[in-house]
Design a protein around this motif. Sequence first.
Motif, PDB file in Angstrom:
ATOM      1  N   TYR A 357     -31.233 -11.262  -6.790  1.00 41.50           N
ATOM      2  CA  TYR A 357     -30.206 -10.239  -6.601  1.00 41.50           C
ATOM      3  C   TYR A 357     -30.550  -9.325  -5.430  1.00 41.50           C
ATOM      4  N   ALA A 358     -31.850  -9.142  -5.173  1.00 42.84           N
ATOM      5  CA  ALA A 358     -32.262  -8.304  -4.047  1.00 42.84           C
ATOM      6  C   ALA A 358     -31.850  -8.920  -2.718  1.00 42.84           C
ATOM      7  N   GLU A 359     -31.643 -10.233  -2.703  1.00 39.19           N
ATOM      8  CA  GLU A 359     -31.237 -10.924  -1.477  1.00 39.19           C
ATOM      9  C   GLU A 359     -29.722 -11.057  -1.375  1.00 39.19           C
ATOM     10  N   SER A 360     -29.051 -11.243  -2.502  1.00 39.81           N
ATOM     11  CA  SER A 360     -27.595 -11.413  -2.490  1.00 39.81           C
ATOM     12  C   SER A 360     -27.001 -10.849  -3.768  1.00 39.81           C
ATOM     13  N   ARG A 361     -26.070  -9.905  -3.631  1.00 41.48           N
ATOM     14  CA  ARG A 361     -25.415  -9.307  -4.792  1.00 41.48           C
ATOM     15  C   ARG A 361     -24.345 -10.235  -5.366  1.00 41.48           C
ATOM     16  N   ILE A 362     -24.111 -11.385  -4.719  1.00 43.03           N
ATOM     17  CA  ILE A 362     -23.116 -12.341  -5.222  1.00 43.03           C
ATOM     18  C   ILE A 362     -23.796 -13.523  -5.890  1.00 43.03           C
ATOM     19  N   THR A 363     -24.600 -14.270  -5.133  1.00 45.78           N
ATOM     20  CA  THR A 363     -25.274 -15.431  -5.725  1.00 45.78           C
ATOM     21  C   THR A 363     -26.512 -15.022  -6.520  1.00 45.78           C
ATOM     22  N   GLY A 364     -26.822 -13.723  -6.566  1.00 48.89           N
ATOM     23  CA  GLY A 364     -27.911 -13.224  -7.399  1.00 48.89           C
ATOM     24  C   GLY A 364     -27.419 -12.555  -8.667  1.00 48.89           C
ATOM     25  N   ALA A 365     -26.109 -12.637  -8.930  1.00 47.93           N
ATOM     26  CA  ALA A 365     -25.521 -12.002 -10.113  1.00 47.93           C
ATOM     27  C   ALA A 365     -25.035 -13.058 -11.098  1.00 47.93           C
ATOM     28  N   CYS A 366     -24.945 -12.664 -12.365  1.00 44.90           N
ATOM     29  CA  CYS A 366     -24.434 -13.581 -13.388  1.00 44.90           C
ATOM     30  C   CYS A 366     -23.830 -12.776 -14.526  1.00 44.90           C
ATOM     31  N   LEU A 367     -23.081 -13.465 -15.368  1.00 45.97           N
ATOM     32  CA  LEU A 367     -22.534 -12.872 -16.590  1.00 45.97           C
ATOM     33  C   LEU A 367     -22.968 -13.709 -17.779  1.00 45.97           C
ATOM     34  N   LEU A 368     -23.253 -13.053 -18.892  1.00 44.02           N
ATOM     35  CA  LEU A 368     -23.470 -13.734 -20.166  1.00 44.02           C
ATOM     36  C   LEU A 368     -22.195 -13.575 -20.982  1.00 44.02           C
ATOM     37  N   ILE A 369     -21.642 -14.687 -21.426  1.00 45.08           N
ATOM     38  CA  ILE A 369     -20.322 -14.704 -22.059  1.00 45.08           C
ATOM     39  C   ILE A 369     -20.416 -15.284 -23.460  1.00 45.08           C
ATOM     40  N   ASP A 370     -19.649 -14.720 -24.379  1.00 47.59           N
ATOM     41  CA  ASP A 370     -19.600 -15.236 -25.747  1.00 47.59           C
ATOM     42  C   ASP A 370     -18.845 -16.569 -25.742  1.00 47.59           C
ATOM     43  N   PRO A 371     -19.478 -17.664 -26.193  1.00 46.17           N
ATOM     44  CA  PRO A 371     -18.800 -18.973 -26.170  1.00 46.17           C
ATOM     45  C   PRO A 371     -17.662 -19.065 -27.175  1.00 46.17           C
ATOM     46  N   GLY A 372     -17.629 -18.145 -28.140  1.00 46.05           N
ATOM     47  CA  GLY A 372     -16.584 -18.187 -29.153  1.00 46.05           C
ATOM     48  C   GLY A 372     -15.266 -17.621 -28.692  1.00 46.05           C
ATOM     49  N   ASP A 373     -15.292 -16.401 -28.146  1.00 44.54           N
ATOM     50  CA  ASP A 373     -14.036 -15.755 -27.766  1.00 44.54           C
ATOM     51  C   ASP A 373     -13.918 -15.472 -26.272  1.00 44.54           C
ATOM     52  N   GLY A 374     -14.939 -15.848 -25.493  1.00 47.59           N
ATOM     53  CA  GLY A 374     -14.867 -15.650 -24.049  1.00 47.59           C
ATOM     54  C   GLY A 374     -15.124 -14.230 -23.578  1.00 47.59           C
ATOM     55  N   ALA A 375     -15.556 -13.342 -24.496  1.00 49.86           N
ATOM     56  CA  ALA A 375     -15.805 -11.955 -24.122  1.00 49.86           C
ATOM     57  C   ALA A 375     -17.082 -11.850 -23.290  1.00 49.86           C
ATOM     58  N   THR A 376     -17.086 -10.989 -22.285  1.00 50.64           N
ATOM     59  CA  THR A 376     -18.283 -10.744 -21.489  1.00 50.64           C
ATOM     60  C   THR A 376     -19.265  -9.918 -22.310  1.00 50.64           C
ATOM     61  N   ARG A 377     -20.473 -10.413 -22.461  1.00 49.07           N
ATOM     62  CA  ARG A 377     -21.486  -9.726 -23.254  1.00 49.07           C
ATOM     63  C   ARG A 377     -22.404  -8.863 -22.377  1.00 49.07           C
ATOM     64  N   SER A 378     -22.902  -9.452 -21.275  1.00 50.47           N
ATOM     65  CA  SER A 378     -23.851  -8.744 -20.423  1.00 50.47           C
ATOM     66  C   SER A 378     -23.603  -9.098 -18.960  1.00 50.47           C
ATOM     67  N   ALA A 379     -23.913  -8.133 -18.081  1.00 48.05           N
ATOM     68  CA  ALA A 379     -23.910  -8.374 -16.632  1.00 48.05           C
ATOM     69  C   ALA A 379     -25.355  -8.415 -16.162  1.00 48.05           C
ATOM     70  N   GLY A 380     -25.686  -9.473 -15.409  1.00 46.20           N
ATOM     71  CA  GLY A 380     -27.096  -9.687 -15.064  1.00 46.20           C
ATOM     72  C   GLY A 380     -27.371  -9.691 -13.583  1.00 46.20           C
ATOM     73  N   MET A 381     -28.577  -9.217 -13.245  1.00 41.31           N
ATOM     74  CA  MET A 381     -29.110  -9.251 -11.882  1.00 41.31           C
ATOM     75  C   MET A 381     -30.313 -10.169 -11.891  1.00 41.31           C
ATOM     76  N   ILE A 382     -30.205 -11.299 -11.214  1.00 43.45           N
ATOM     77  CA  ILE A 382     -31.176 -12.379 -11.326  1.00 43.45           C
ATOM     78  C   ILE A 382     -32.448 -12.066 -10.542  1.00 43.45           C
ATOM     79  N   SER A 383     -33.579 -12.447 -11.115  1.00 42.41           N
ATOM     80  CA  SER A 383     -34.871 -12.308 -10.457  1.00 42.41           C
ATOM     81  C   SER A 383     -35.440 -13.705 -10.245  1.00 42.41           C
ATOM     82  N   VAL A 384     -35.762 -14.030  -8.990  1.00 41.05           N
ATOM     83  CA  VAL A 384     -36.346 -15.317  -8.658  1.00 41.05           C
ATOM     84  C   VAL A 384     -37.833 -15.085  -8.349  1.00 41.05           C
ATOM     85  N   ALA A 385     -38.701 -15.647  -9.189  1.00 44.38           N
ATOM     86  CA  ALA A 385     -40.133 -15.423  -9.030  1.00 44.38           C
ATOM     87  C   ALA A 385     -40.654 -16.097  -7.775  1.00 44.38           C
TER      88      ALA A 385
END
Length: 385
Positions: A357-385
């Motif tokens: 995410y420190a390199e790209s706010r687009i390809t370094g971002a993600c969402l965690l979504i409930d597979p049951g109802d499609g609701a967005t659960r969490s917004a994530g900022m990815i860390s690549v070790a």
Amino acid sequence: MSTLLRLATAGSVDDGKSTLVGRLLHDSKSVMSDQLEKIASPGDLALLTDGLRAEREQGITIDVAYRYFATPRRRFVLADTPGHVQYTRNMVTGASTAELVVLVVDARRGVTEQTRRHAAVAALLRVPSLVLAVNKMDLVGWSEEVFASIADDLDHPGEVTAIPISALSGDNVVTPSAHMDWYTGPTVLEFLETAEAGEDLTGLPARLPVQYVIKTRGRRAYAGQLTGGILHVGERVVVQPGGHTTTVAGIDVLGEPVATAWAPQSIAVRLADDLDVSRGALISPAATAPETTRELRATVCHLHEKALTVGEKVLVKHTTRTVHAVVEEIGTGGPLGVNDIGDVVVRTASDLAVDDYAESRITGACLLIDPGDGATRSAGMISVA
């Protein structure tokens, strides 16, 4: 054409954030005549942004209020975000696409825990610039010493510009203050009009998340928005997941062939080889392609009333790709409740090609979504070790 600046406001409850936004809109003559009828006194300026009935009744901002306004020098998209602790998730939403955050502080109270929380969220989201608007200077006798103390008290890793203001009376919002001759810096609007806008996406590695496959006359083209970098016809690229390499045979922009495309253009790419490419694939130069992983590490802000727990099944949405996953670890050990921020490890069912995410706010971002109802659960900022 004037440049566009995306900004967000933040601050504790009653620090005067909505009044500041109302003053900006009013004094920059960006208020419609029917909206002006709501304003009987300067104290009503917050009504220009606190649009929900519940907000007006409680005297607090609940939802993110988006406002568009323009001056002769620049166009603005402003997200007025809530100040209350229980609406931190809304502040994350509003600031996630911002290039600048205006953080409002009551001069009588100084930097509070919520001020530091909002500054930390802005830093976590990698917002490039922060304005510390020290408000209600009229209630501390326009004191330079009070202002300097507050400006020194905020610890923030990025660029901070402190401006003493009174949103109620308009001092240093749009017009310079006659009460603070010791301050020689810009007004809030002057700073916003001259602040750097937009990240130079062309300096990033090229990334094309495939949104749609176009089939015409037996030929296939892969359409999407170039989220970073520059892409050339003849360039060697890799398609992920899968890792197949090929060459860019052609690029179309608005239906016309071009030799080169650059972010953030929307393009259609034709490849030299007939590969199995579908929505969710990522096309990038072979020399700078991201690594793929099934162990996704991210800092997340939990947005849903239902807590996030270890062992829970979720969907991970990354650019145009969505995959099944399981939450393997939560940094705190326990569940994440609404508005909580924490580190998680998610195990995905198939490979994801991600950036930090420190390199790209687009390809370094993600969402965690409930597979049951499609609701967005969490917004994530990815860390690549």
